[in-house]
Design an enzyme around this catalytic site. Sequence first.
Site, short mmCIF file in Angstrom:
data_model
loop_
_atom_site.label_atom_id
_atom_site.label_comp_id
_atom_site.label_asym_id
_atom_site.label_seq_id
_atom_site.Cartn_x
_atom_site.Cartn_y
_atom_site.Cartn_z
CG ASP A 402 29.23 2.60 19.80
OD1 ASP A 402 28.64 1.84 19.01
OD2 ASP A 402 30.18 2.25 20.51
P1 NAP Z 1 32.63 3.92 17.11
O1 NAP Z 1 31.31 3.63 17.70
O2 NAP Z 1 33.80 3.18 17.64
O3 NAP Z 1 32.49 3.66 15.52
C1 NAP Z 1 33.53 3.94 14.68
C2 NAP Z 1 33.14 3.48 13.28
O4 NAP Z 1 34.11 4.00 12.40
C3 NAP Z 1 33.14 1.98 13.11
O5 NAP Z 1 31.84 1.47 13.07
C4 NAP Z 1 33.92 1.74 11.80
O6 NAP Z 1 33.08 1.04 10.87
C5 NAP Z 1 34.21 3.15 11.30
N1 NAP Z 1 35.58 3.29 10.78
C6 NAP Z 1 36.72 2.79 11.27
N2 NAP Z 1 37.76 3.13 10.51
C7 NAP Z 1 37.26 3.87 9.49
C8 NAP Z 1 37.84 4.52 8.37
N3 NAP Z 1 39.14 4.47 8.11
N4 NAP Z 1 37.03 5.21 7.54
C9 NAP Z 1 35.69 5.26 7.76
N5 NAP Z 1 35.10 4.66 8.81
C10 NAP Z 1 35.88 3.98 9.66
O7 NAP Z 1 33.00 5.46 17.19
P2 NAP Z 1 32.17 6.69 17.74
O8 NAP Z 1 30.84 6.76 17.11
O9 NAP Z 1 33.11 7.85 17.66
O10 NAP Z 1 31.90 6.34 19.27
C11 NAP Z 1 32.96 6.29 20.22
C12 NAP Z 1 32.80 5.07 21.09
O11 NAP Z 1 34.01 4.90 21.84
C13 NAP Z 1 31.67 5.20 22.09
O12 NAP Z 1 31.05 3.97 22.30
C14 NAP Z 1 32.40 5.65 23.35
O13 NAP Z 1 31.71 5.35 24.53
C15 NAP Z 1 33.67 4.86 23.23
N6 NAP Z 1 34.79 5.41 24.02
C16 NAP Z 1 35.10 6.72 23.92
C17 NAP Z 1 36.10 7.25 24.71
C18 NAP Z 1 36.44 8.72 24.67
O14 NAP Z 1 37.02 9.21 25.62
N7 NAP Z 1 36.13 9.40 23.59
C19 NAP Z 1 36.83 6.41 25.54
C20 NAP Z 1 36.52 5.06 25.57
C21 NAP Z 1 35.49 4.57 24.80
P3 NAP Z 1 33.73 0.23 9.65
O15 NAP Z 1 34.63 -0.78 10.28
O16 NAP Z 1 32.58 -0.36 8.95
O17 NAP Z 1 34.49 1.22 8.83
#
Ligand code: NAP
Length: 479
Positions: A402
């Site tokens: 994301d």
């Molecule tokens: P993300 O959008 O959740 O994407 C994570 C990606 O990691 C997934 O597409 C997954 O694809 C891949 N993944 C999972 N396990 C893996 C592994 N072992 N090895 C390699 N890849 C792996 O993460 P992000 O880009 O960090 O974004 C964070 C999201 O969380 C945002 O939408 C944010 O708003 C939300 N959020 C954040 C917080 C906060 O406080 N930080 C709180 C609540 C929500 P595959 O399955 O294809 O591997």
Amino acid sequence: MFLLRESLGFGSEAVATTIMQATYLAASVMFILGLKSLTRADSARRGMQQAALGMFFAVIGTMLNQHILTYQWIMIGLVVGAAVGYPMAMKVAMTSMPQFIAFSHAFGAIAATLVGVVEYRELTREGALTSGLAGALGFEVLFGALTVTGSFMAFGKLQELITGRPITFKGQNAVNLLLMAVAFGSFGYLIYNPMAAWAFYGVVGLALFLGISMVLPIGGGDMPVVISLLNSYAGLAAAATGFAIGNNVLIIAGALEGAGGFILSVMMSKAMNRSFGNVIFGAFGSAPSAAKKIGEAKEPKTITAEDAATQLAYAGSVVIIPGYGMAVAQAQHVCRELHELIEAQGGSVKYAIHPVAGRMPGHLNVIMAEAGIDYGALLTDVDDANRVLGSADIAIVIGGNDIVNPDADEDKSSPLYGMPIFRPWTSKVTYVIKRGKGVGFSGVENPLFTLDTTRMLYGDAKNALGTLVKEIKALNEGH
Ligand code: NAP
């Protein structure tokens, strides 16, 4: 403790009070220093130590209180609390930290609420309950009880003991507003007539119910914002306890927690492009549609670890964008190895750390600090990072999705629209390391993966980075 208190000559109330206030002052100073240190990743560890030392001072000061007649129950509480809390804190995975925090908040809030109930009973029995004290106690149990059930709900959703999806029904906001109005009405009446026990216990009951009904419509993934808001409520309850029982360190610590939690909630809402009002009212974080857009059936291009390693070995500037998958895979140490190899070849490496990467605030800062990555290599401002990405040879997205989704810039219908994101596609080439075609937290597709300058390196982040490291080492040995 009793003997210590007596042998140190704290028999005189005045001496004991002076020493107690001095430890409270030291505790408050340590809490403030701790918060200050927590604002930077490189001093965050020290910040936690300062805050823990502050808490130690506060406990010692409280133990010296002349009104304590026996330490038996305090010691039992300390032993049981430490026996349960220590192994829990040591074993919890970083990715489960949000639910662990929610769980411990619930216990802090139970303590504040119970103190409020006991104080109310004591003061009414002694006939010493003034309107001011009733106000402080009412405020304490209102925010305390709300935090108890709200935090347990947040824990249940994150631990998937109950569905993580928002639970909504027609007229939900009206019901919540009505509950709130009745709770505040009872609170107001309590101040007017402190002896009205029904109003006091009514506030407790309604607040317990409100905690559940306010967290019901919030999606599990958005829970960290709610947890930090509940953190702020727990702080307010603690500050009110301080007023009710005349304890200065509780007032100061509670105010710091209340303000800190509130500021953090607002910052997280902004970074995730959510309206803060939705955190309190409405189906915040409702599951977005994961529908794929018509005409975008392009297949992502892949790259082998061998080819990627060759490019990385000769790259002048590399920007690494770690996301949630990096934390899940615990790939930070091998990532540092790769970083060191690229630097040894003469390249420069920076990390673009997004404020909401991962699942809790500062998640990736903590992970990178854990691997000993120098704070100077971290680009924590999204605009600064985008400027550096614009002139980089290679951007590597590791387990991120994301935070690098171009739709946040371009597609008004995307749930991510408006969220500040990194733009790795402005670098010459982007490598994306992830296990497969899994979506990110938002549940939407990411057009970055099918761009002409993007190459996918499929695999678990730790394994894929390990292979890259091996390949670069093999290249070096071959020369
Ligand atoms: P993300 O959008 O959740 O994407 C994570 C990606 O990691 C997934 O597409 C997954 O694809 C891949 N993944 C999972 N396990 C893996 C592994 N072992 N090895 C390699 N890849 C792996 O993460 P992000 O880009 O960090 O974004 C964070 C999201 O969380 C945002 O939408 C944010 O708003 C939300 N959020 C954040 C917080 C906060 O406080 N930080 C709180 C609540 C929500 P595959 O399955 O294809 O591997």
